[in-house]
Design a protein around this motif. Structure first.
Motif, PDB file in Angstrom:
ATOM      1  N   ARG A 201      41.071  31.673  42.843  1.00  0.00           N
ATOM      2  CA  ARG A 201      40.359  32.682  43.054  1.00  0.00           C
ATOM      3  C   ARG A 201      39.547  33.410  42.058  1.00  0.00           C
ATOM      4  NH1 ARG A 201      41.037  38.493  43.144  1.00  0.00           N
ATOM      5  NH2 ARG A 201      39.947  39.441  45.059  1.00  0.00           N
ATOM      6  N   THR A 202      39.897  33.086  40.875  1.00  0.00           N
ATOM      7  CA  THR A 202      38.897  33.709  39.678  1.00  0.00           C
ATOM      8  C   THR A 202      37.719  32.377  39.534  1.00  0.00           C
ATOM      9  OG1 THR A 202      40.939  34.663  38.593  1.00  0.00           O
ATOM     10  CG2 THR A 202      39.057  33.635  37.391  1.00  0.00           C
ATOM     11  N   ALA A 240      32.517  40.061  37.568  1.00  0.00           N
ATOM     12  CA  ALA A 240      33.122  39.599  38.733  1.00  0.00           C
ATOM     13  C   ALA A 240      34.677  39.019  38.570  1.00  0.00           C
ATOM     14  CB  ALA A 240      32.495  38.328  39.451  1.00  0.00           C
ATOM     15  N   ILE A 241      34.843  38.403  37.468  1.00  0.00           N
ATOM     16  CA  ILE A 241      36.195  37.958  37.060  1.00  0.00           C
ATOM     17  C   ILE A 241      37.095  39.205  36.902  1.00  0.00           C
ATOM     18  CG2 ILE A 241      37.807  36.809  35.597  1.00  0.00           C
ATOM     19  CD1 ILE A 241      35.343  34.839  34.935  1.00  0.00           C
ATOM     20  N   VAL A 242      36.545  40.110  36.047  1.00  0.00           N
ATOM     21  CA  VAL A 242      37.556  41.209  35.705  1.00  0.00           C
ATOM     22  C   VAL A 242      37.658  41.868  36.940  1.00  0.00           C
ATOM     23  CG1 VAL A 242      37.605  43.412  34.454  1.00  0.00           C
ATOM     24  CG2 VAL A 242      37.005  41.260  33.448  1.00  0.00           C
ATOM     25  N   TYR A 247      41.080  44.502  41.534  1.00  0.00           N
ATOM     26  CA  TYR A 247      40.809  45.002  43.075  1.00  0.00           C
ATOM     27  C   TYR A 247      40.645  43.953  43.850  1.00  0.00           C
ATOM     28  CZ  TYR A 247      39.442  49.153  39.891  1.00  0.00           C
ATOM     29  OH  TYR A 247      39.472  50.073  38.918  1.00  0.00           O
ATOM     30  N   ARG A 248      41.694  44.366  44.960  1.00  0.00           N
ATOM     31  CA  ARG A 248      41.416  43.175  46.093  1.00  0.00           C
ATOM     32  C   ARG A 248      40.205  43.469  47.000  1.00  0.00           C
ATOM     33  NH1 ARG A 248      44.315  39.112  44.836  1.00  0.00           N
ATOM     34  NH2 ARG A 248      44.136  38.586  46.977  1.00  0.00           N
ATOM     35  N   VAL A 252      34.134  45.738  45.333  1.00  0.00           N
ATOM     36  CA  VAL A 252      34.416  46.439  44.013  1.00  0.00           C
ATOM     37  C   VAL A 252      33.641  45.468  43.067  1.00  0.00           C
ATOM     38  CG1 VAL A 252      35.947  47.199  42.044  1.00  0.00           C
ATOM     39  CG2 VAL A 252      36.360  47.678  44.469  1.00  0.00           C
ATOM     40  N   PRO A 253      34.034  44.122  43.132  1.00  0.00           N
ATOM     41  CA  PRO A 253      33.320  43.138  41.969  1.00  0.00           C
ATOM     42  C   PRO A 253      31.925  42.888  42.219  1.00  0.00           C
ATOM     43  CG  PRO A 253      34.888  41.866  43.429  1.00  0.00           C
ATOM     44  CD  PRO A 253      35.172  43.331  43.695  1.00  0.00           C
ATOM     45  N   ALA A 254      31.432  43.259  43.848  1.00  0.00           N
ATOM     46  CA  ALA A 254      30.153  43.033  44.309  1.00  0.00           C
ATOM     47  C   ALA A 254      29.202  44.304  43.508  1.00  0.00           C
ATOM     48  CB  ALA A 254      30.100  43.056  45.679  1.00  0.00           C
ATOM     49  N   VAL A 255      29.819  45.337  43.585  1.00  0.00           N
ATOM     50  CA  VAL A 255      29.313  46.712  42.613  1.00  0.00           C
ATOM     51  C   VAL A 255      29.230  46.060  41.246  1.00  0.00           C
ATOM     52  CG1 VAL A 255      29.710  48.912  42.214  1.00  0.00           C
ATOM     53  CG2 VAL A 255      30.104  48.303  44.525  1.00  0.00           C
TER      54      VAL A 255
END
Length: 303
Positions: A201-202, A240-242, A247-248, A252-255
C-alpha cells in the motif's frame, strides 16, 4: 527452520543501520533499507560513503547518549544523519573537511531529535519527520556559501526529452529517487521495489504522490527541467506515504500531496532550498487540522 540469531552486536548494528535507510521513506524494514542503499550505489555511488558515515555517526551518538534502544533499533536515529551525509557529499568535494562536517551534523541531528521525540510522546508534539535534516542542512548550506567553500561539480543536466508515456514513467521514478537526491530512474525503480517489500500500500501511494506532484507541476507550467527531473515529485511522495499510513481515507493523503506541491515554490522566493520542508509542513498542517477537528467534535459531543 529457526530464524537466524540477531543478538550479536554487529548484526544488531547492521540491522539498525539498514532500518535507518528505510526510515527515510518512513519504513522500518531492513530489506527496504538494503534496497535504498542499493539505489544510492546505482544512482550516485560517490554519495554512499557520506550516507554511511552520517548514518553510523547518528546511531553511535544515540547509543552513547543512552537513547531508547528500541528507537535506535528501528532506525529513528539514522535517517537524518544519512540525509545529511548525502546532501553534503552532493554539494562538496571529498576533502578532509567533508567527513568532519558530516560527523558533526549527523551527531547534532540525533541531539536535536531526542528532545523532540520526548516532547512528542509526553506533550503531543507533532512528529519531527526530517526537520533536523532540514534545519541543519539550511545552516550548513549557508555556511558553505558564506565561507565560499569549493563546491562539487554538478552533473550536467540532460536536455528536455519529448514527453510520451515512457518519459512520464521515468519522471515518476525520478520523483522517488529525488527523495535521496538521485535522478536515476533505475535507482527510483529500486526504491519502489524496496517500498513494495516493506508494504504494498505504501508503494502504491508513493507512486501516486510522485506522479501527482510531477503531473501538477507540468500542468501549471512550472519549470519543465525541474519537473522532468522529478524535483516536484519527492515531497509529494513523502507526504503521500506518511498520511496514507496515518489515515485510511484517501482524501487525506491527496490533500497532503497538493499542499506539499503548493508550498514548494515558496522556498525559492525565500532564497532557501526546499529540501523536505514542504512535505513536513504539509503533514503538520493536515495532522494539526485533524487533531483540532477531533477535539472540536469531542467538545460538541460532551456539551
Amino acid at each position: 527452520m529457526p530464524p537466524l540469531p540477531t543478538s550479536h552486536p554487529a548484526l544488531q548494528s547492521l540491522r539498525a543501520l539498514l532500518c535507518g535507510f528505510a526510515q527515510i521513506f518512513l519504513q522500518q524494514h531492513p530489506g527496504c533499507g538494503l534496497l535504498v542503499l542499493l539505489a544510492i550505489l546505482i544512482g550516485a555511488p560517490d554519495l554512499l560513503t557520506g550516507a554511511l558515515l552520517g548514518g553510523l555517526t547518528s546511531m553511535l551518538i544515540a547509543r552513547r547518549r543512552g537513547y531508547p534502544p528500541a528507537d535506535i533499533a528501528i532506525g529513528l536515529y539514522g535517517y537524518n544523519g544519512i540525509l545529511l551525509g548525502l546532501l553534503l557529499s552532493l554539494k562538496l568535494p571529498w576533502t578532509p573537511l567533508l567527513p568532519l562536517l558530516i560527523i558533526t551534523s549527523a551527531a547534532l541531528s540525533s541531539l536535536l531529535l531526542a528532545p523532540w521525540m520526548r516532547c512528542m510522546r509526553k506533550h503531543g508534539w507533532l512528529p519531527a519527520f526530517t526537520f533536523p535534516f532540514v534545519l541543519l542542512g539550511w545552516l550548513l548550506l549557508t555556511l558553505v556559501a558564506q565561507l565560499e567553500l569549493p563546491l562539487a561539480t554538478p552533473a550536467s543536466a540532460p536536455g528536455a526529452p519529448e514527453l510520451n508515456a515512457l518519459q512520464l514513467m521515468l519522471v515518476v521514478l525520478r520523483g522517488l529517487g529525488q527523495v535521496i537526491f538521485l535522478d536515476s530512474p533505475l535507482a527510483g525503480l529500486c526504491l519502489l521495489i524496496g517500498l513494495r517489500l516493506a508494504d504494498s500500500r505504501t508503494a502504491l501511494w508513493a507512486l501516486v504522490g510522485s506522479s501527482s506532484g510531477s503531473a501538477l507541476a507540468l500542468f501549471y507550467g512550472w519549470p519543465s527541467d525541474g519537473a522532468l527531473a522529478g524535483l516536484y515529485g519527492y515531497n509529494a511522495t513523502l507526504a503521500a506515504i506518511v498520511l496514507a499510513q496515518a489515515y485510511r481515507c484517501p482524501l487525506v493523503p491527496a490533500v497532503g500531496i497538493l499542499l506539499a506541491l503548493l508550498l514548494q515554490p515558496g522556498f525559492s522566493a525565500l532564497g532557501l532550498p526546499a529540501l523536505t520542508m514542504p512535505f513536513i509542513l504539509a503533514c503538520w498542517l493536515v495532522k494539526a487540522s485533524a487533531r483540532s477537528w477531533q477535539q472540536a467534535m469531542k467538545s460538541n459531543a460532551s456539551s
